[in-house]
Design a protein around this motif. Sequence first.
Motif, mmCIF file in Angstrom:
data_model
loop_
_atom_site.group_PDB
_atom_site.id
_atom_site.type_symbol
_atom_site.label_atom_id
_atom_site.label_comp_id
_atom_site.label_asym_id
_atom_site.label_seq_id
_atom_site.Cartn_x
_atom_site.Cartn_y
_atom_site.Cartn_z
ATOM 1 N N SER A 26 -1.199 -1.703 9.170
ATOM 2 C CA SER A 26 -0.568 -2.613 8.292
ATOM 3 C C SER A 26 0.606 -2.655 7.974
ATOM 4 O O SER A 26 1.226 -1.799 8.575
ATOM 5 C CB SER A 26 -1.658 -2.056 6.962
ATOM 6 N N VAL A 27 0.714 -3.952 8.209
ATOM 7 C CA VAL A 27 2.066 -4.616 8.366
ATOM 8 C C VAL A 27 2.881 -3.203 7.359
ATOM 9 O O VAL A 27 4.217 -3.306 7.104
ATOM 10 C CB VAL A 27 2.168 -6.258 7.395
ATOM 11 N N GLY A 28 2.294 -3.714 5.933
ATOM 12 C CA GLY A 28 2.787 -2.139 4.944
ATOM 13 C C GLY A 28 3.687 -1.063 5.320
ATOM 14 O O GLY A 28 4.224 -0.494 5.140
ATOM 15 N N GLU A 29 2.542 -0.266 6.496
ATOM 16 C CA GLU A 29 2.375 0.707 6.265
ATOM 17 C C GLU A 29 3.234 0.995 8.088
ATOM 18 O O GLU A 29 4.276 1.508 7.871
ATOM 19 C CB GLU A 29 1.252 1.026 7.336
ATOM 20 N N VAL A 30 3.330 -0.156 8.806
ATOM 21 C CA VAL A 30 4.951 0.135 9.904
ATOM 22 C C VAL A 30 5.961 -0.112 8.602
ATOM 23 O O VAL A 30 6.673 0.255 9.633
ATOM 24 C CB VAL A 30 3.968 -0.818 10.459
ATOM 25 N N ALA A 35 9.946 0.070 10.414
ATOM 26 C CA ALA A 35 10.902 -0.363 9.946
ATOM 27 C C ALA A 35 12.344 0.460 9.426
ATOM 28 O O ALA A 35 13.130 -0.797 9.704
ATOM 29 C CB ALA A 35 11.173 -1.888 9.054
ATOM 30 N N GLU A 36 12.062 0.565 8.645
ATOM 31 C CA GLU A 36 12.934 1.616 7.254
ATOM 32 C C GLU A 36 13.789 2.418 7.998
ATOM 33 O O GLU A 36 15.138 2.177 7.826
ATOM 34 C CB GLU A 36 12.116 2.206 6.358
ATOM 35 N N SER A 37 13.825 2.687 9.576
ATOM 36 C CA SER A 37 13.547 3.897 9.795
ATOM 37 C C SER A 37 15.112 2.926 10.557
ATOM 38 O O SER A 37 16.014 3.418 11.226
ATOM 39 C CB SER A 37 13.544 4.780 10.990
ATOM 40 N N LEU A 40 15.211 -2.404 9.214
ATOM 41 C CA LEU A 40 14.218 -4.363 8.978
ATOM 42 C C LEU A 40 13.635 -4.085 7.659
ATOM 43 O O LEU A 40 13.167 -2.784 7.182
ATOM 44 C CB LEU A 40 13.341 -3.509 10.303
ATOM 45 N N ALA A 41 13.300 -5.137 7.887
ATOM 46 C CA ALA A 41 12.660 -5.733 6.448
ATOM 47 C C ALA A 41 11.077 -5.713 6.485
ATOM 48 O O ALA A 41 11.236 -6.557 7.885
ATOM 49 C CB ALA A 41 13.563 -7.593 6.151
ATOM 50 N N ARG A 42 10.782 -5.875 6.011
ATOM 51 C CA ARG A 42 8.963 -5.904 5.152
ATOM 52 C C ARG A 42 8.614 -7.302 6.731
ATOM 53 O O ARG A 42 7.986 -7.495 6.887
ATOM 54 C CB ARG A 42 8.298 -5.419 4.458
ATOM 55 N N SER A 43 9.413 -8.372 5.611
ATOM 56 C CA SER A 43 9.080 -9.735 6.451
ATOM 57 C C SER A 43 9.325 -9.994 7.398
ATOM 58 O O SER A 43 9.054 -10.650 8.452
ATOM 59 C CB SER A 43 9.668 -10.894 5.929
#
Length: 94
Positions: A26-30, A35-37, A40-43
């Motif tokens: 899912s987007v949240g899992e990615v 993204a965190e590393s 990058l923002a979730r959006s």
Amino acid sequence: MAKPQKSIGDQELALLQYLSEHGEASVGEVAAAFAESRGLARSTVLTMMERLRAKAYLRRRHVNGVYRYAPVARPDDVMRSAVGSFVEKTLQGS
């Protein structure tokens, strides 16, 4: 399955590589891992994933109220296409 033909950026290629190594997500899992590393923002992740879906590099399916994304092509096919596109655009096919 149709081969994706649209160009792909470095971040998009890295995201595809991540998904191919970790499987459907899912987007949240990615966002929590990839993204965190990269700061990058979730959006931003959502935008990238939807662009990749529009370019036919990702597919999504609705599972228990959440969209899950998976690569359509293998990462080496995507890389081959990206290199071919670079050669055509930058080096005039040489």
